[in-house]
Scaffold this motif. Structure first.
Motif, PDB file in Angstrom:
ATOM      1  N   LEU A  39       0.825  -1.198   0.000  1.00  0.00           N
ATOM      2  CA  LEU A  39       0.000   0.000   0.000  1.00  0.00           C
ATOM      3  C   LEU A  39       0.862   1.252   0.000  1.00  0.00           C
ATOM      4  N   LEU A  40       1.941   1.237   0.775  1.00  0.00           N
ATOM      5  CA  LEU A  40       2.803   2.412   0.883  1.00  0.00           C
ATOM      6  C   LEU A  40       3.807   2.508  -0.251  1.00  0.00           C
ATOM      7  N   GLY A  41       4.072   1.415  -0.918  1.00  0.00           N
ATOM      8  CA  GLY A  41       5.095   1.399  -1.946  1.00  0.00           C
ATOM      9  C   GLY A  41       6.435   1.018  -1.365  1.00  0.00           C
ATOM     10  N   GLU A  42       7.356   0.652  -2.241  1.00  0.00           N
ATOM     11  CA  GLU A  42       8.680   0.241  -1.791  1.00  0.00           C
ATOM     12  C   GLU A  42       9.691   1.324  -2.106  1.00  0.00           C
ATOM     13  N   GLY A  43      10.904   1.133  -1.602  1.00  0.00           N
ATOM     14  CA  GLY A  43      11.977   2.070  -1.889  1.00  0.00           C
ATOM     15  C   GLY A  43      11.844   3.383  -1.138  1.00  0.00           C
ATOM     16  N   LEU A  44      11.236   3.352   0.038  1.00  0.00           N
ATOM     17  CA  LEU A  44      11.075   4.568   0.826  1.00  0.00           C
ATOM     18  C   LEU A  44      11.837   4.442   2.143  1.00  0.00           C
ATOM     19  N   PRO A  45      13.179   4.385   2.099  1.00  0.00           N
ATOM     20  CA  PRO A  45      13.919   4.196   3.344  1.00  0.00           C
ATOM     21  C   PRO A  45      13.710   5.330   4.331  1.00  0.00           C
ATOM     22  N   ASP A  46      13.473   6.547   3.818  1.00  0.00           N
ATOM     23  CA  ASP A  46      13.263   7.685   4.705  1.00  0.00           C
ATOM     24  C   ASP A  46      11.788   8.016   4.830  1.00  0.00           C
ATOM     25  N   GLY A  47      10.928   7.087   4.462  1.00  0.00           N
ATOM     26  CA  GLY A  47       9.498   7.351   4.435  1.00  0.00           C
ATOM     27  C   GLY A  47       8.787   7.081   5.739  1.00  0.00           C
ATOM     28  N   ARG A  48       9.532   6.951   6.836  1.00  0.00           N
ATOM     29  CA  ARG A  48       8.922   6.675   8.140  1.00  0.00           C
ATOM     30  C   ARG A  48       9.288   7.759   9.138  1.00  0.00           C
ATOM     31  N   ASP A  49       8.328   8.079   9.988  1.00  0.00           N
ATOM     32  CA  ASP A  49       8.562   9.015  11.071  1.00  0.00           C
ATOM     33  C   ASP A  49       9.398   8.335  12.142  1.00  0.00           C
ATOM     34  N   ALA A  50      10.439   8.993  12.617  1.00  0.00           N
ATOM     35  CA  ALA A  50      11.373   8.373  13.565  1.00  0.00           C
ATOM     36  C   ALA A  50      10.730   8.081  14.919  1.00  0.00           C
ATOM     37  N   LEU A  51       9.817   8.926  15.371  1.00  0.00           N
ATOM     38  CA  LEU A  51       9.215   8.742  16.693  1.00  0.00           C
ATOM     39  C   LEU A  51       8.179   7.631  16.720  1.00  0.00           C
ATOM     40  N   THR A  52       7.265   7.646  15.748  1.00  0.00           N
ATOM     41  CA  THR A  52       6.124   6.723  15.776  1.00  0.00           C
ATOM     42  C   THR A  52       6.312   5.498  14.896  1.00  0.00           C
ATOM     43  N   GLY A  53       7.236   5.565  13.941  1.00  0.00           N
ATOM     44  CA  GLY A  53       7.384   4.476  12.981  1.00  0.00           C
ATOM     45  C   GLY A  53       6.328   4.505  11.896  1.00  0.00           C
ATOM     46  N   LEU A  54       5.459   5.512  11.906  1.00  0.00           N
ATOM     47  CA  LEU A  54       4.397   5.631  10.906  1.00  0.00           C
ATOM     48  C   LEU A  54       4.947   6.245   9.620  1.00  0.00           C
ATOM     49  N   PRO A  55       4.224   6.075   8.512  1.00  0.00           N
ATOM     50  CA  PRO A  55       4.616   6.768   7.291  1.00  0.00           C
ATOM     51  C   PRO A  55       4.631   8.277   7.524  1.00  0.00           C
ATOM     52  N   ASP A  56       5.605   8.947   6.902  1.00  0.00           N
ATOM     53  CA  ASP A  56       5.682  10.396   7.032  1.00  0.00           C
ATOM     54  C   ASP A  56       4.738  11.067   6.040  1.00  0.00           C
ATOM     55  N   ARG A  57       4.726  12.387   6.060  1.00  0.00           N
ATOM     56  CA  ARG A  57       3.790  13.141   5.217  1.00  0.00           C
ATOM     57  C   ARG A  57       3.963  12.805   3.736  1.00  0.00           C
ATOM     58  N   TRP A  58       5.187  12.724   3.285  1.00  0.00           N
ATOM     59  CA  TRP A  58       5.455  12.441   1.871  1.00  0.00           C
ATOM     60  C   TRP A  58       4.868  11.090   1.476  1.00  0.00           C
ATOM     61  N   SER A  59       5.061  10.077   2.310  1.00  0.00           N
ATOM     62  CA  SER A  59       4.541   8.741   2.013  1.00  0.00           C
ATOM     63  C   SER A  59       3.021   8.728   2.018  1.00  0.00           C
ATOM     64  N   VAL A  60       2.423   9.429   2.968  1.00  0.00           N
ATOM     65  CA  VAL A  60       0.958   9.478   3.031  1.00  0.00           C
ATOM     66  C   VAL A  60       0.394  10.196   1.808  1.00  0.00           C
ATOM     67  N   GLU A  61       1.020  11.308   1.418  1.00  0.00           N
ATOM     68  CA  GLU A  61       0.531  12.034   0.245  1.00  0.00           C
ATOM     69  C   GLU A  61       0.609  11.172  -1.006  1.00  0.00           C
ATOM     70  N   ASN A  62       1.689  10.395  -1.154  1.00  0.00           N
ATOM     71  CA  ASN A  62       1.809   9.511  -2.309  1.00  0.00           C
ATOM     72  C   ASN A  62       0.747   8.413  -2.287  1.00  0.00           C
ATOM     73  N   ALA A  63       0.537   7.809  -1.114  1.00  0.00           N
ATOM     74  CA  ALA A  63      -0.479   6.761  -0.999  1.00  0.00           C
ATOM     75  C   ALA A  63      -1.868   7.330  -1.255  1.00  0.00           C
ATOM     76  N   LEU A  64      -2.131   8.527  -0.755  1.00  0.00           N
ATOM     77  CA  LEU A  64      -3.418   9.174  -0.980  1.00  0.00           C
ATOM     78  C   LEU A  64      -3.632   9.455  -2.463  1.00  0.00           C
ATOM     79  N   ALA A  65      -2.601   9.932  -3.148  1.00  0.00           N
ATOM     80  CA  ALA A  65      -2.718  10.197  -4.585  1.00  0.00           C
ATOM     81  C   ALA A  65      -3.012   8.908  -5.357  1.00  0.00           C
ATOM     82  N   ARG A  66      -2.359   7.811  -4.974  1.00  0.00           N
ATOM     83  CA  ARG A  66      -2.626   6.529  -5.643  1.00  0.00           C
ATOM     84  C   ARG A  66      -4.065   6.088  -5.427  1.00  0.00           C
ATOM     85  N   GLU A  67      -4.542   6.189  -4.178  1.00  0.00           N
ATOM     86  CA  GLU A  67      -5.920   5.801  -3.876  1.00  0.00           C
ATOM     87  C   GLU A  67      -6.910   6.695  -4.606  1.00  0.00           C
ATOM     88  N   PHE A  68      -6.588   7.969  -4.726  1.00  0.00           N
ATOM     89  CA  PHE A  68      -7.471   8.905  -5.419  1.00  0.00           C
ATOM     90  C   PHE A  68      -7.564   8.561  -6.903  1.00  0.00           C
TER      91      PHE A  68
END
Length: 197
Positions: free
Chosen positions: A22-51
């Motif tokens: 769902l998030l895509g691959e090749g995103l080594p920096d695509g996670r927030d360091a504190l929570t381990g969640l996808p960061d804004r860039w990753s969420v925006e990309n996933a949202l664009a794909r879903e849209f």
């Protein structure tokens, strides 16, 4: 027992692969360091794909922790970081596998979800709000305000507009804290009244 353990591992592995796809691959920096969640860039990309895949029924909820400045002053920055990680875990536990949770900035999370209509999306956000408020951390019951933007069947705005509408809904909500505020995209944009607890 060995068979059950193997089945459990297979299920966990499959869910992990589904989330990665769902998030895509090749995103080594695509996670927030504190929570381990996808960061804004990753969420925006996933949202664009879903849209692009199917915009109808797509919702974006921006979850903002209430009183963060006061908590940082009273309890310190370390506590507010622990609180954000705690709220992220609690929120993740209340989502479906197909929903996506990410971190937008230091005091905001974002959920990308699908629902049959805006009322169902708002009800899902209300359940998250109550779930978060009912799980204290170190004697503090966290509250959140949630801005929700929902893509209706006759609207043609972009995926980015959904995210901005949810953030604008929070900024425009003058009714107070601990609320779910619904805004819509499209020509009939509005901010609905808060859904009271």
């Amino acid at each position: 027992l060995l068979l059950l353990g193997g089945q459990r591992n297979a299920v966990v592995r499959t869910l992990g692969l589904m989330r990665r796809d769902l998030l895509g691959e090749g995103l080594p920096d695509g996670r927030d360091a504190l929570t381990g969640l996808p960061d804004r860039w990753s969420v925006e990309n996933a949202l664009a794909r879903e849209f692009r895949r199917r915009p109808e029924g797509l919702g974006v909820a921006v979850i903002e922790l209430d009183h963060m400045t006061a908590l940082a002053t009273q309890r310190g920055q370390g506590f507010t970081e622990r609180l954000m990680a705690h709220v992220a875990r609690v929120t993740l536990g209340g989502l479906r596998d197909e929903d996506l949770l990410g971190r937008l900035n230091p005091d905001q999370l974002v959920v990308v979800l699908r629902a049959p209509d805006a009322r169902a999306a708002r009800a899902a956000c209300e359940r998250l709000r109550v779930r978060i408020a009912s799980r204290p951390l170190e004697g503090v019951n966290p509250t959140v305000s949630i801005g929700l933007a929902f893509h209706g069947p006759h609207e043609h705005d972009s995926a980015a507009a959904l995210l901005h509408a949810a953030q604008d809904t929070l900024r425009g909500g003058e009714e107070g804290w601990n609320r779910v505020l619904l805004g819509t995209t499209g020509s009939g944009s509005h901010v609905g009244p808060p859904l009271l607890a």
